[in-house]
Design an enzyme around this catalytic site. Structure first.
Site, mmCIF file in Angstrom:
data_model
loop_
_atom_site.group_PDB
_atom_site.id
_atom_site.type_symbol
_atom_site.label_atom_id
_atom_site.label_comp_id
_atom_site.label_asym_id
_atom_site.label_seq_id
_atom_site.Cartn_x
_atom_site.Cartn_y
_atom_site.Cartn_z
ATOM 1 N N GLY A 45 0.835 -1.197 0.000
ATOM 2 C CA GLY A 45 0.000 0.000 0.000
ATOM 3 C C GLY A 45 0.867 1.243 0.000
ATOM 4 C CD GLN A 50 3.227 5.867 2.464
ATOM 5 O OE1 GLN A 50 2.255 5.327 1.981
ATOM 6 N NE2 GLN A 50 4.177 5.183 3.086
ATOM 7 C CB CYS A 95 4.855 2.461 7.318
ATOM 8 S SG CYS A 95 4.441 3.949 6.383
ATOM 9 C CG LEU A 96 6.560 1.010 1.326
ATOM 10 C CD1 LEU A 96 5.949 1.289 -0.038
ATOM 11 C CD2 LEU A 96 7.775 0.094 1.195
ATOM 12 C CG HIS A 137 -0.937 1.610 7.232
ATOM 13 N ND1 HIS A 137 -0.030 1.245 8.211
ATOM 14 C CD2 HIS A 137 -0.226 2.353 6.334
ATOM 15 C CE1 HIS A 137 1.161 1.753 7.908
ATOM 16 N NE2 HIS A 137 1.075 2.415 6.769
ATOM 17 C CD GLU A 138 -1.145 2.733 2.627
ATOM 18 O OE1 GLU A 138 -0.696 3.902 2.538
ATOM 19 O OE2 GLU A 138 -0.416 1.759 2.909
ATOM 20 C CG HIS A 141 0.168 7.244 5.169
ATOM 21 N ND1 HIS A 141 1.311 7.684 5.799
ATOM 22 C CD2 HIS A 141 0.309 5.902 5.017
ATOM 23 C CE1 HIS A 141 2.113 6.642 6.012
ATOM 24 N NE2 HIS A 141 1.533 5.546 5.552
HETATM 25 C C1 QAP Z 1 0.720 -0.630 4.922
HETATM 26 O O1 QAP Z 1 2.850 -1.131 4.189
HETATM 27 C C2 QAP Z 1 0.290 -1.861 5.645
HETATM 28 O O2 QAP Z 1 9.625 -1.623 6.646
HETATM 29 C C3 QAP Z 1 1.563 -0.901 3.715
HETATM 30 O O3 QAP Z 1 11.542 -2.471 4.981
HETATM 31 C C4 QAP Z 1 1.165 -2.571 6.465
HETATM 32 O O4 QAP Z 1 3.541 -1.826 2.214
HETATM 33 C C5 QAP Z 1 -0.968 -2.307 5.530
HETATM 34 C C6 QAP Z 1 7.570 -2.308 3.718
HETATM 35 C C7 QAP Z 1 0.722 -3.705 7.124
HETATM 36 C C8 QAP Z 1 -1.397 -3.435 6.185
HETATM 37 C C9 QAP Z 1 -0.556 -4.131 6.977
HETATM 38 C C10 QAP Z 1 7.934 -1.935 4.986
HETATM 39 C C11 QAP Z 1 8.559 -2.746 2.857
HETATM 40 C C12 QAP Z 1 6.192 -2.246 3.229
HETATM 41 C C13 QAP Z 1 9.261 -1.999 5.408
HETATM 42 C C14 QAP Z 1 3.811 -1.603 3.354
HETATM 43 C C15 QAP Z 1 10.253 -2.423 4.530
HETATM 44 C C16 QAP Z 1 9.889 -2.816 3.255
HETATM 45 C C17 QAP Z 1 5.164 -1.739 3.928
HETATM 46 CO CO CO Z 2 2.363 3.675 5.618
#
Ligand code: QAP
Ligand code: CO
Length: 173
Positions: A45, A50, A95-96, A137-138, A141
């Site tokens: 996501g 972001q 989270c990215l 989550h999104e 943001h």
């Molecule tokens: C949000 O998060 C989310 O730390 C999206 O090193 C998270 O895509 C929604 C990511 C959990 C639902 C459940 C994070 C990639 C990606 C990192 C992501 C990383 C590499 C996070």
């Molecule tokens: Co995020």
């Protein structure tokens, strides 16, 4: 369009995103550029803020049973509004914009959502499971909220300490 991911503690992530009123080629170009950066960074996501665009737009691509993310499953949500939510669930979120850090976060389990697609057509969506979690989550943001804001005081302190150390190590290498 070339985009880079804005990372915590950049204040940009605290901006309130503005409603999208014009569904033009510029919006489509932004959405088209968000997809590859999300996939390349192993994301599921990504909100426009972001990548430094403070507009109410986000994309989601929840992995299927095989763990794959075909582009057919891509969801683009513009001006999303949650109209119903129910239940409670806990998931280890990341989270990215907060790389390499994961913590359990409590969210609603199911939700109903109104949104617009990239052409401005109004849509509704019922979600549960990881999709419902990711939407919440999104959408946080869009109002400047990060998942780390939902941690207890003690957990947040631990995070700040570990994250600072990580940034320092990253700079020196
Ligand atoms: C949000 O998060 C989310 O730390 C999206 O090193 C998270 O895509 C929604 C990511 C959990 C639902 C459940 C994070 C990639 C990606 C990192 C992501 C990383 C590499 C996070
Ligand atoms: Co995020």
């Amino acid at each position: 369009m070339r985009l880079t991911i804005v990372e915590y503690p950049n204040k940009k992530l605290r901006e309130i995103s503005k409603e999208v009123k014009v569904f033009d080629a510029k919006l489509h170009s932004l959405l088209d550029s968000m997809y590859p950066i999300m996939i390349d960074t192993n994301g599921i996501g990504l909100a426009a803020i972001q990548v430094a665009h403070p507009i109410k737009a986000l994309i989601l691509n929840i992995p299927d049973e095989e763990g794959e993310q075909p582009k057919e499953n891509l969801l683009e949500l513009i001006n999303p509004v949650i109209t119903q939510q129910d239940g409670e669930t806990v998931y280890q979120e990341g989270c990215l914009s907060v790389p390499k850090f994961y913590e359990d976060i409590k969210r609603s389990e199911t939700l109903t959502l109104n949104y617009q697609d990239r052409d401005g057509n109004t849509q509704t969506l019922e979600a549960d499971g990881l999709l419902a979690i990711a939407i919440q989550h999104e959408m946080d943001h869009l109002v400047g909220i990060l998942f780390i804001d939902k941690l207890s005081y003690a957990r947040r302190k631990k995070f700040e300490k570990e994250y600072k150390r990580m940034l320092k190590e990253r700079k020196s290498s």
